[in-house]
Design a protein around this motif. Sequence first.
Motif, PDB file in Angstrom:
ATOM      1  N   ALA A  92     -34.819  43.634 -40.762  1.00  0.00           N
ATOM      2  CA  ALA A  92     -34.260  42.222 -41.010  1.00  0.00           C
ATOM      3  C   ALA A  92     -32.553  42.434 -41.432  1.00  0.00           C
ATOM      4  O   ALA A  92     -31.945  41.278 -41.281  1.00  0.00           O
ATOM      5  N   SER A  93     -31.964  43.599 -41.948  1.00  0.00           N
ATOM      6  CA  SER A  93     -30.621  43.594 -42.395  1.00  0.00           C
ATOM      7  C   SER A  93     -29.939  43.520 -41.131  1.00  0.00           C
ATOM      8  O   SER A  93     -28.557  43.266 -41.231  1.00  0.00           O
ATOM      9  N   GLY A  94     -30.319  44.108 -40.097  1.00  0.00           N
ATOM     10  CA  GLY A  94     -29.457  43.963 -38.769  1.00  0.00           C
ATOM     11  C   GLY A  94     -29.834  42.811 -37.808  1.00  0.00           C
ATOM     12  O   GLY A  94     -29.550  42.834 -36.634  1.00  0.00           O
ATOM     13  N   ALA A  95     -30.391  41.949 -38.381  1.00  0.00           N
ATOM     14  CA  ALA A  95     -31.038  40.730 -37.447  1.00  0.00           C
ATOM     15  C   ALA A  95     -29.957  40.059 -36.790  1.00  0.00           C
ATOM     16  O   ALA A  95     -28.894  39.537 -37.439  1.00  0.00           O
ATOM     17  N   GLY A  96     -29.974  39.875 -35.566  1.00  0.00           N
ATOM     18  CA  GLY A  96     -29.040  38.866 -34.858  1.00  0.00           C
ATOM     19  C   GLY A  96     -27.911  39.344 -34.459  1.00  0.00           C
ATOM     20  O   GLY A  96     -26.985  38.627 -33.980  1.00  0.00           O
ATOM     21  N   SER A  97     -27.776  40.669 -34.627  1.00  0.00           N
ATOM     22  CA  SER A  97     -26.464  41.389 -34.069  1.00  0.00           C
ATOM     23  C   SER A  97     -26.211  41.326 -32.620  1.00  0.00           C
ATOM     24  O   SER A  97     -25.073  41.510 -32.090  1.00  0.00           O
TER      25      SER A  97
ATOM     26  N   ASP B  41     -41.254  21.616 -30.615  1.00  0.00           N
ATOM     27  CA  ASP B  41     -39.944  21.239 -31.244  1.00  0.00           C
ATOM     28  C   ASP B  41     -39.435  22.095 -32.178  1.00  0.00           C
ATOM     29  O   ASP B  41     -38.215  22.556 -32.186  1.00  0.00           O
ATOM     30  N   THR B  42     -40.378  22.647 -33.134  1.00  0.00           N
ATOM     31  CA  THR B  42     -39.826  23.585 -34.239  1.00  0.00           C
ATOM     32  C   THR B  42     -39.479  24.908 -33.740  1.00  0.00           C
ATOM     33  O   THR B  42     -38.534  25.567 -33.746  1.00  0.00           O
ATOM     34  N   LEU B  43     -40.286  25.624 -32.616  1.00  0.00           N
ATOM     35  CA  LEU B  43     -40.150  26.667 -31.839  1.00  0.00           C
ATOM     36  C   LEU B  43     -38.867  26.596 -31.167  1.00  0.00           C
ATOM     37  O   LEU B  43     -37.782  27.795 -31.106  1.00  0.00           O
ATOM     38  N   ALA B  44     -38.383  25.412 -30.524  1.00  0.00           N
ATOM     39  CA  ALA B  44     -37.197  25.436 -29.689  1.00  0.00           C
ATOM     40  C   ALA B  44     -35.917  25.317 -30.934  1.00  0.00           C
ATOM     41  O   ALA B  44     -35.020  25.976 -30.414  1.00  0.00           O
ATOM     42  N   ARG B  45     -36.125  24.905 -31.932  1.00  0.00           N
ATOM     43  CA  ARG B  45     -34.971  25.013 -32.915  1.00  0.00           C
ATOM     44  C   ARG B  45     -34.645  26.229 -33.431  1.00  0.00           C
ATOM     45  O   ARG B  45     -33.505  26.533 -33.719  1.00  0.00           O
ATOM     46  N   LYS B  46     -35.786  27.144 -33.492  1.00  0.00           N
ATOM     47  CA  LYS B  46     -35.671  28.389 -34.154  1.00  0.00           C
ATOM     48  C   LYS B  46     -35.651  29.459 -32.788  1.00  0.00           C
ATOM     49  O   LYS B  46     -36.311  30.458 -33.118  1.00  0.00           O
ATOM     50  N   SER B  47     -35.229  29.214 -31.923  1.00  0.00           N
ATOM     51  CA  SER B  47     -35.640  30.166 -30.568  1.00  0.00           C
ATOM     52  C   SER B  47     -34.783  31.684 -30.746  1.00  0.00           C
ATOM     53  O   SER B  47     -35.376  32.491 -30.139  1.00  0.00           O
ATOM     54  N   ALA B  48     -33.905  31.578 -31.514  1.00  0.00           N
ATOM     55  CA  ALA B  48     -33.299  32.861 -31.714  1.00  0.00           C
ATOM     56  C   ALA B  48     -33.288  33.386 -33.248  1.00  0.00           C
ATOM     57  O   ALA B  48     -32.607  34.355 -33.535  1.00  0.00           O
ATOM     58  N   ASP B  49     -34.580  32.904 -33.837  1.00  0.00           N
ATOM     59  CA  ASP B  49     -34.581  33.408 -35.286  1.00  0.00           C
ATOM     60  C   ASP B  49     -35.422  34.556 -35.378  1.00  0.00           C
ATOM     61  O   ASP B  49     -36.727  34.486 -35.013  1.00  0.00           O
ATOM     62  N   LEU B  50     -35.126  35.581 -35.876  1.00  0.00           N
ATOM     63  CA  LEU B  50     -35.728  36.896 -36.098  1.00  0.00           C
ATOM     64  C   LEU B  50     -36.804  36.759 -37.015  1.00  0.00           C
ATOM     65  O   LEU B  50     -37.801  37.579 -37.199  1.00  0.00           O
TER      66      LEU B  50
ATOM     67  N   LEU C  63     -32.873  43.529 -32.963  1.00  0.00           N
ATOM     68  CA  LEU C  63     -31.840  43.147 -33.158  1.00  0.00           C
ATOM     69  C   LEU C  63     -31.352  41.662 -32.680  1.00  0.00           C
ATOM     70  O   LEU C  63     -30.466  41.172 -32.836  1.00  0.00           O
ATOM     71  N   GLY C  64     -32.338  41.211 -31.529  1.00  0.00           N
ATOM     72  CA  GLY C  64     -31.971  40.026 -31.090  1.00  0.00           C
ATOM     73  C   GLY C  64     -33.270  39.623 -30.202  1.00  0.00           C
ATOM     74  O   GLY C  64     -34.018  40.410 -29.817  1.00  0.00           O
ATOM     75  N   ILE C  65     -33.510  38.308 -30.296  1.00  0.00           N
ATOM     76  CA  ILE C  65     -34.668  37.592 -29.594  1.00  0.00           C
ATOM     77  C   ILE C  65     -34.081  36.051 -29.075  1.00  0.00           C
ATOM     78  O   ILE C  65     -33.148  35.720 -29.720  1.00  0.00           O
ATOM     79  N   GLN C  66     -34.605  35.996 -28.121  1.00  0.00           N
ATOM     80  CA  GLN C  66     -34.607  34.514 -27.394  1.00  0.00           C
ATOM     81  C   GLN C  66     -36.057  34.264 -27.183  1.00  0.00           C
ATOM     82  O   GLN C  66     -36.880  34.726 -25.969  1.00  0.00           O
ATOM     83  N   ARG C  67     -36.524  33.127 -27.809  1.00  0.00           N
ATOM     84  CA  ARG C  67     -37.826  32.535 -27.340  1.00  0.00           C
ATOM     85  C   ARG C  67     -37.927  31.388 -26.185  1.00  0.00           C
ATOM     86  O   ARG C  67     -36.812  30.626 -26.398  1.00  0.00           O
ATOM     87  N   THR C  68     -38.653  31.207 -25.805  1.00  0.00           N
ATOM     88  CA  THR C  68     -38.815  30.282 -24.498  1.00  0.00           C
ATOM     89  C   THR C  68     -40.452  30.057 -24.395  1.00  0.00           C
ATOM     90  O   THR C  68     -41.274  30.609 -25.253  1.00  0.00           O
ATOM     91  N   PHE C  69     -40.931  29.036 -23.418  1.00  0.00           N
ATOM     92  CA  PHE C  69     -42.267  28.475 -23.411  1.00  0.00           C
ATOM     93  C   PHE C  69     -42.758  28.899 -21.943  1.00  0.00           C
ATOM     94  O   PHE C  69     -41.921  28.765 -20.960  1.00  0.00           O
ATOM     95  N   LEU C  70     -44.134  29.209 -21.832  1.00  0.00           N
ATOM     96  CA  LEU C  70     -44.606  29.664 -20.795  1.00  0.00           C
ATOM     97  C   LEU C  70     -45.796  28.850 -20.425  1.00  0.00           C
ATOM     98  O   LEU C  70     -46.754  28.973 -21.191  1.00  0.00           O
TER      99      LEU C  70
END
Length: 800
Positions: free
Chosen positions: A55-60, A113-122, A185-192
């Motif tokens: 988690a120390s390098g999360a979102g880079s 709705d919650t997941l959409a708000r945190k779509s890039a949260d590691l 190091l990075g994520i993008q969530r969406t819905f299927l």
Amino acid sequence: MADAADFQGTSASPARRWLRRTGALLAGAPLLAGLLQLPAATPADAAGQESPQAASGAGSVAVAVDSLTPSAPTEGDTVTVSGTVTNNGKQPVTDAHVDLRVGPQVETRSSIDTLARKSADLQGPVGEEVGGKYTEKFPQLTPGVAQPFSISVPVDELDLGGDGVYQLGVTLSGETTAQPWERLLGIQRTFLPWQPEEAGTKTKTTFLWPLVSTSHMAAETGSNEQQTPVFRDEELAEEISPGGRLEQMVSLGKGLDVTWVVDPDLLASVDAMTRSYEVRAADGTTVAGRNQELAKKWLTELQQAVAGKEVVALPYGDPDLASLAHNGTNVTGSLSHLKEATDVVDDTVETILHVKPNTDFAWPAEGAVDPSIVKVATSAGADKVIARGDSLQDNLSYTPSAARPIGGGTTAVVADARMSTPFQGDLTKASASTLAVQRFLAQSLTLGLQTGKQRSVVVAPQRMPSVSQAQAMSEALAALEGGNWSEAQDLADAAKAKPDPAANTKVPPASAYPRDLRKQELPRAAFEQIAETQGKLDKFKVILTIQSRVVTPFGRAMNREMSTSWRGRGVEAVGYRDDIESYLDGIIDGVKLIQKTETKLSGRSATIPVTVQNNLVQGVEHLELRLTSKNPTRLKIGDASYEEEPVAVNGGHSQSVKFTTSANANGRAEVVAQLYTEDGRPYGDPVTFDVRVTEVTPTVMLVIGGGFLLLVLAGFRMYTQRKRAAAREAAEPEEIEPEEAAGEQEPAGAPQKPHTAGDRLTEEPAAGSRAGAPEQPSDPAPDTAAESADPSGTGERVDR
């Protein structure tokens, strides 16, 4: 390994997934036992969750999912996910790879709705890697450089279970020099959404497709027979140009099963552009518009797009019902403007689009309602109000159908907030647009799976979607129509659907109205200014011979002054209202009295002319011109202090009206000329001027004085002649010959004649007088005898 068909009640694909997962678990058991002997500081745990160390390098690294096709896959489809990864850190990322991860099924609409708000949260769940060949590797990611990726995977490899919505994550893993171990190091969530087969009970979905714009036309029109309209700018031409917002709304909407919601003002404005029109330039002048063909093309495409479709028409200009309810109802005449805006809808829309619109619906801003808004919305004839679920909320575990009675014969058609709001905000980035589409589809499918009963849902997006928002809406609708759980429905049918008895039918109080929406409303001052403009128009129109040339364009302009499109644009709204009122003042001033300077009145009576000027194209009538004397004791107008005369002036002409006056004394008298309408109301500004009264003029006085002087001189001459004659008679002897009585006295030394009958005798002078003494002016005139009838002698003078 057993065949999938041996598993009762399980389809072939889920059976294979169950066997594969079980085999993998058994094969990994010895390895797992060995891992338990290792220290806890591993980059990631066995469940796929990041460790504190990772988690120390999360979102880079930023991961953007720019496209996901198909948006709602079915059996046999291949899902392709494309996008970019960008290293936002300061160090290069090595041994990087992009993977797809399928998370658990999202069970509730609120979870979406919650997941959409945190779509890039590691920090949240990331799901299980699909793995294998369905990954894309990058030897190195240079800081600040975006790298594209595209991964295609058969839907069968995603290990999807039953029908529902699944989290689909796209992750970037790799190493850095500072932390040389693999981590997330990075994520993008969406819905299927996953509904491979036709649903037994489909949700009936109504999607509103709004054609609304800002106000573009001014109240000003040309003075020609056609009344050439004037546009405030060329923004409307830009919107209907290829690639413009309104052009995209038509081109995208024509292939969709939607309910068109139109503002008649927009249609009328574009229709006006198909003919001659003017555009106001920055310097205030007007130039000829040149986009006639563009307007014709847009209208033709719109006519084709709405043919056979449901068209709901808003009142003309799309009036702001909430502003009217909260700030305008106490201003006289405000509700009448709403009625007028509703009355002109049918003719406007049907004439231009060749379809009969539905005018039963009112649409407050963002669907927010309270009792006063509902009252105003239905005051002009609408009996259905388009509300939104975040205003008329339900305390239910499922979403009820849209229609519900709210009292007074009014039906609230409650649009689903979770499906109506995903397309708001900045969707210019492909990743934001893709997430909005998938979120919309996820909400729709989850709603459909809540109960086994069929429900009607309404989607009401923002009134004026941008191009990117419209494109996202179109993509989402196309996917929905191609899916297996929804079918299209007209808005009128949604309003007729059987209401859910458990649904909320209580309209929220005014105190619950959102503050941010209230701040955007038109203030009371706006409605007061509109009322003032209307008052001026009412006074003005009664004198016109062709009222429609003025009443119609100004009436429509005042409808635009109340438009919902002014929300958040207060300064522009004030400018628009000021322009309309100023222009009306200008044309009202076109009928006026010509200013007069001091007038000189000679003699006891005369006429005073007052000129009425008409600079309008049309004639004016039903006017009275009143001339009033402020000092009637000195100057009367007619037989009293004032007099009135009817006035009718042709367009572009002037007319002088003459008033008879009579003067009683010399001096100045103030006079006021004022136009009045037939009902006695003053029209325009009065004209005040002085009248200088001179009872007898100097010329007349000179003539009369000269004549009087002549009379005096003539009398004086006669008087002196008589005095001289009397003096001569007194100076002669006492005995007078009879012959002298026949005529004038003879000259001294003439021969004496004897007296005859009828001769005039001269009496003796009075006592104290002397013969021959000169007569004084105070002396009495001498008496004489009767004059002789005989002719005078030769050379005698006779005084007449």
